[in-house]
Enzyme design. Structure first.
Site, PDB file in Angstrom:
ATOM      1  N   THR A   1      55.751  60.378  99.486  1.00 19.28           N
ATOM      2  CA  THR A   1      55.570  61.806  99.735  1.00 19.28           C
ATOM      3  C   THR A   1      55.519  62.191 101.203  1.00 19.28           C
ATOM      4  O   THR A   1      54.599  62.871 101.639  1.00 19.28           O
ATOM      5  CB  THR A   1      54.280  62.261  99.068  1.00 19.28           C
ATOM      6  OG1 THR A   1      53.270  61.329  99.416  1.00 19.28           O
ATOM      7  CG2 THR A   1      54.443  62.310  97.594  1.00 19.28           C
TER       8      THR A   1
ATOM      9  N   GLU B   1      46.715  68.420 106.092  1.00 10.18           N
ATOM     10  CA  GLU B   1      46.595  69.794 106.597  1.00 10.18           C
ATOM     11  C   GLU B   1      45.188  70.336 106.374  1.00 10.18           C
ATOM     12  O   GLU B   1      44.727  70.448 105.242  1.00 10.18           O
ATOM     13  CB  GLU B   1      47.634  70.688 105.936  1.00 10.18           C
ATOM     14  CG  GLU B   1      49.025  70.435 106.517  1.00 10.18           C
ATOM     15  CD  GLU B   1      50.138  71.129 105.766  1.00 10.18           C
ATOM     16  OE1 GLU B   1      49.882  71.602 104.647  1.00 10.18           O
ATOM     17  OE2 GLU B   1      51.257  71.179 106.303  1.00 10.18           O
TER      18      GLU B   1
END
Lengths: 423, 423
Positions: free
Chosen positions: B210, B296
């Site tokens: 990913t 994030e």
């Protein structure tokens, strides 16, 4: 779906009769018993007549005690009351939790002159904390004593957790009259009513009855038909919404039918059944959309419609994949028509899609044609995201099936609400 | 996993040789070509010798153009270079996107005197925007001309998107020497090195490679063994992390082996293979954990270890269900030891669990025993969540299988970063 007009009822009578207490023969009361600091936290719903009942329950393996107790009772017989508390989920509380759930039913039954088997129990709130049973028993007594003076509105408030508004609705429609009431003509009709209340607003995940919802009706209907109507209604309403993709231990949708409207008992299959299922579905969709609109931290309400799928399952899977994407939801919060994230979510769903065929609209603006950027004005696309209501339309162009799901955006306030829920 | 000691290399030499350029025979350069406003946005990685290559690619049906181009090349032959840009994903860009990806390889091949089929291409960044090919071609020329003066560090910076730090690592170990180098003794050993760089840091979803990750090694190894080692390494590293559960269109993990270390070609199965796979897995886990740590908006790094599962798949499913729960992640952000949310996520995973058996620790504090609250101090439990690193330990007590996954919390900044990524 508008509330039924008050007609000649007094204002006080109208307050009493809303949501679950609009169908004839149902009363309800919501009170404050002290599970929460100040807000209403306990409700009792009562039917003067025995009710056929159906339920849909959480598929979570850690089922809360009230779910275990109530699902058994719905399977086994008729119900006449429901006792619900908010503020404490009575989940992951072991054997003592099961005892507490049973005791809530027993206490309610004692106050109302019923057998405990006729009382359903539901709880919502914090997981893993013992129930303050003394307060709850006091609350049950109080609620039972106020059934004739309070009503559905107070019950709808008492089942709220992080909901910002109580959610109740109702609908009336005509079905064939029962022989006792009818003048003999086969076409004689009689009005029946369905009422409902629900609470959200986090731990809302698709493919489940993801909340608490209680539905009442004065229609006469067989257990088989009621089961089927509820299952189909939930499939197109509460199974079609997503707030955060977490599945609660306490989810429950319950419908009670007391048969006091005087209609001919609704059988499956029949025209009356079709009408009943359609109206029950309307009520469920209305409440489900409301749960999303009031989702934790939600600033936008997003309808995602997928068409042209090969199967309904493909359409649903695609729509839910988009609805559950944190990146799509944060983009919506930011007012960013970031269609790449939408297509990425379409692409990682398990549905059959052809990347070279997909069309995508955000509001009225077509942003993707045949899997790549359409010619569109970024300003127009942004403008469609400035309002509170947003529609996303995806055409897979592979078949005839379609599905619609509802979700909300992911905002700072979702993080805030859930970063400090217990404190 | 510590960087290899610099030994007698000069400081400048040491800067050049880090991450992917530490194994012998690899050079790399990262430059700014203007896809982004200021930051480095294009990298070229080059091997002076042909490389056996293996790759794992996104399973998203909307595969970006460079994924389509590179996966085909990895299947078909040996590689000698990789060209990567950040700032633009070249995804959902149709036929012209495919042309652009091919042209990036062709241009790189021309600069380096290779055939286009020997060059892999990767992109990361915004979806659905045409590639600024003139700038990119200029950047490729510049990067190719700087291969001998820059190095792995600049390449690691050039592939970053919302990452806050470049991520590179390396490891050296001994395997059997090849006949050309060995003095004849079967036990003669030679050092080989694996280097790597990766970028995260959103759209990080389990069950996939990913992110972008490039690995190099000077080991000699068969294609079959390299494929197998990479697949197994990804399964226990990049497939075991979750940031936000979204799956990108551009994910790619690529390993290039140029065989310049002089070892006997590693075959599967063999002791050398086992050592190589173990070390490759270590490098992948190190980079995967780093991606999560730099996720994030992440303020906490969370390791979730599930033991006592009946199968590895059950252990993994359970751990990832917890790792992906927005409610668990927001509770961690808020420092709230809300174990009910953790068990709820265990309960809605598809794994086989017995609700009456589960034990749960947050850090050293056992908060659940046999599926209900253990006796513990809320203050101690809260304290374990005050640091940046958090461990969650779940014992299903049903079998022998275990799995470990890594995730981060869900914070205001995740919403901020993703609510305004494009603007």
């Amino acid at each position: 779906l508008n509330p039924i007009s008050d007609g000649q009822r007094s204002r006080k009578e109208s307050r009493k009769r809303s949501g679950v207490t609009l169908p004839s023969g149902f009363t309800a009361a919501g009170v404050h018993c002290g599970i929460k600091k100040k807000k209403l936290d306990l409700a009792v719903l009562y039917s003067k007549d025995p009710c056929v009942a159906a339920g849909v329950f959480t598929e979570n393996k850690f089922k809360a005690a009230p779910v275990l107790v109530t699902s058994k009772r719905v399977d086994e017989g008729q119900l006449r009351a429901v006792v619900v508390n908010s503020g404490n989920a009575n989940a992951l509380t072991g054997d003592s939790g099961l005892d507490d759930a049973s005791e809530m039913a027993t206490e309610t039954a004692a106050c109302l002159g019923l057998s405990a088997a006729e009382v359903a129990v539901a709880s919502t709130g914090v997981i893993g904390v013992p129930m303050p049973m003394e307060r709850i028993k006091k609350g049950i007594k109080e609620a039972c004593s106020l059934l004739s003076s309070l009503g559905g509105g107070s019950a709808a408030r008492a089942i709220m957790t992080t909901d910002t508004v109580p959610k109740e609705t109702s609908v009336s429609f005509s079905v064939s009259a029962g022989t006792a009431l009818s003048s003999g003509a086969a076409s004689e009709k009689v009005d029946v009513t369905i009422g409902g209340m629900a609470k959200g607003s986090g731990m809302i995940r698709p493919n489940l009855a993801t909340l608490l919802c209680f539905l009442t009706t004065d229609a006469a209907i067989t257990k088989e038909a009621l089961d089927k109507a509820l299952k189909n209604s939930v499939e197109h309403s509460f199974n079609m919404i997503a707030v955060d993709n977490d599945m609660s231990t306490n989810d429950m949708v319950l419908v009670l039918a007391n048969g006091t409207a005087g209609n001919a008992v609704i059988q499956y299959p029949s025209a009356d059944y079709n009408e009943f299922e359609k109206r029950l579905k309307d009520v469920c969709i209305h409440l489900a959309k409301w749960v999303v609109r009031d989702g934790e931290g939600a600033t936008k309400f997003i309808e995602i419609n997928v068409r042209g799928a090969r199967t309904f399952q493909d359409a649903k899977t695609t729509a839910l994949s988009v609805a559950c994407s944190s990146l799509v939801k944060t983009a919506m919060f930011g007012g960013d028509p970031n269609w790449g994230r939408i297509l990425a979510a379409v692409g990682y769903s398990n549905a059959f899609v052809d990347p070279h065929q997909v069309d995508l609209w955000i509001g009225p603006v077509q942003v993707v044609r045949d899997g790549t950027a359409a010619e569109y004005s970024e300003t127009s696309a942004k403008k469609t995201l400035s309002g509170r209501d947003i529609s996303v339309f995806i055409d897979l162009k592979l078949g005839e099936a379609d599905a619609t799901v509802w979700t909300c955006d992911l905002s700072y306030d979702y993080v805030k609400v859930n970063g400090s829920y217990r404190s």
